[in-house]
Design an enzyme around this catalytic site. Structure first.
Site, PDB file in Angstrom:
ATOM      1  N   HIS A  88      -0.034  -6.241  18.026  1.00 29.12           N
ATOM      2  CA  HIS A  88      -1.123  -7.212  18.132  1.00 29.12           C
ATOM      3  C   HIS A  88      -2.035  -6.808  19.280  1.00 29.12           C
ATOM      4  O   HIS A  88      -1.558  -6.368  20.319  1.00 29.12           O
ATOM      5  CB  HIS A  88      -0.579  -8.610  18.449  1.00 29.12           C
ATOM      6  CG  HIS A  88       0.512  -9.053  17.528  1.00 29.12           C
ATOM      7  ND1 HIS A  88       1.837  -8.791  17.772  1.00 29.12           N
ATOM      8  CD2 HIS A  88       0.468  -9.726  16.368  1.00 29.12           C
ATOM      9  CE1 HIS A  88       2.570  -9.305  16.798  1.00 29.12           C
ATOM     10  NE2 HIS A  88       1.762  -9.861  15.927  1.00 29.12           N
ATOM     11  N   LYS A 128       0.829  -1.211   0.000  1.00 29.40           N
ATOM     12  CA  LYS A 128       0.000   0.000   0.000  1.00 29.40           C
ATOM     13  C   LYS A 128       0.864   1.261   0.000  1.00 29.40           C
ATOM     14  O   LYS A 128       0.514   2.251  -0.656  1.00 29.40           O
ATOM     15  CB  LYS A 128      -0.931  -0.013   1.211  1.00 29.40           C
ATOM     16  CG  LYS A 128      -1.982  -1.106   1.110  1.00 29.40           C
ATOM     17  CD  LYS A 128      -2.772  -1.229   2.403  1.00 29.40           C
ATOM     18  CE  LYS A 128      -3.756  -2.388   2.296  1.00 29.40           C
ATOM     19  NZ  LYS A 128      -4.469  -2.607   3.561  1.00 29.40           N
TER      20      LYS A 128
END
Length: 134
Positions: A104, A62
């Site tokens: 995470h 991206k």
């Protein structure tokens, strides 16, 4: 000068499902060095590691606008860790410096990639002092 920023969020359970469904998922996505690093992790940390690498490679795609497959392939991007745990991204035949952050939380991993074009002076300093202590 910053020339690209990419962000990606992945479901860790979705990546776990892909690992179980596709026999070649791990070898398709991860380099041999990443596979070796993943094999040292146990339980949820194993899947978190793989999901983090997948997400970081997506974030890189991206940031560049290339996507995966045309100019850059999964194995062209490698994310390993320094001794202190900090992830380091290396990209084959890529002239710019990349910075990656992986985090995470619960069932999700989020990654951020910043692509930077260094001045000649900063390139020399980066080469001479590769391990930057923060």
């Amino acid at each position: 000068m910053i020339i690209g920023i990419g962000n990606d969020t992945e479901s860790i359970s979705r990546i776990h499902g892909a690992i179980e469904r596709r026999d070649n998922f791990l070898t398709f996505i991860l380099t041999p060095n990443e596979l070796a690093a993943a094999s040292k992790r146990k339980g949820k940390h194993y899947t978190e590691f793989i999901a983090g690498r997948f997400s970081a490679k997506e974030a890189f795609a991206k940031a560049t606008g290339y996507g995966i497959g045309n100019k850059v392939h999964w194995h062209d991007i490698e994310i390993l860790n320094e001794d202190n745990g900090r992830p380091i991204m290396r990209v084959k035949d890529f002239p710019y410096t990349t910075h990656v952050a992986i985090t995470h939380s619960g069932d999700y991993v989020n990654t951020m990639v910043v692509i930077e074009k260094l001045s000649l002076w900063h390139s020399i300093m980066h080469y001479l002092f590769k391990k930057r202590e923060v």
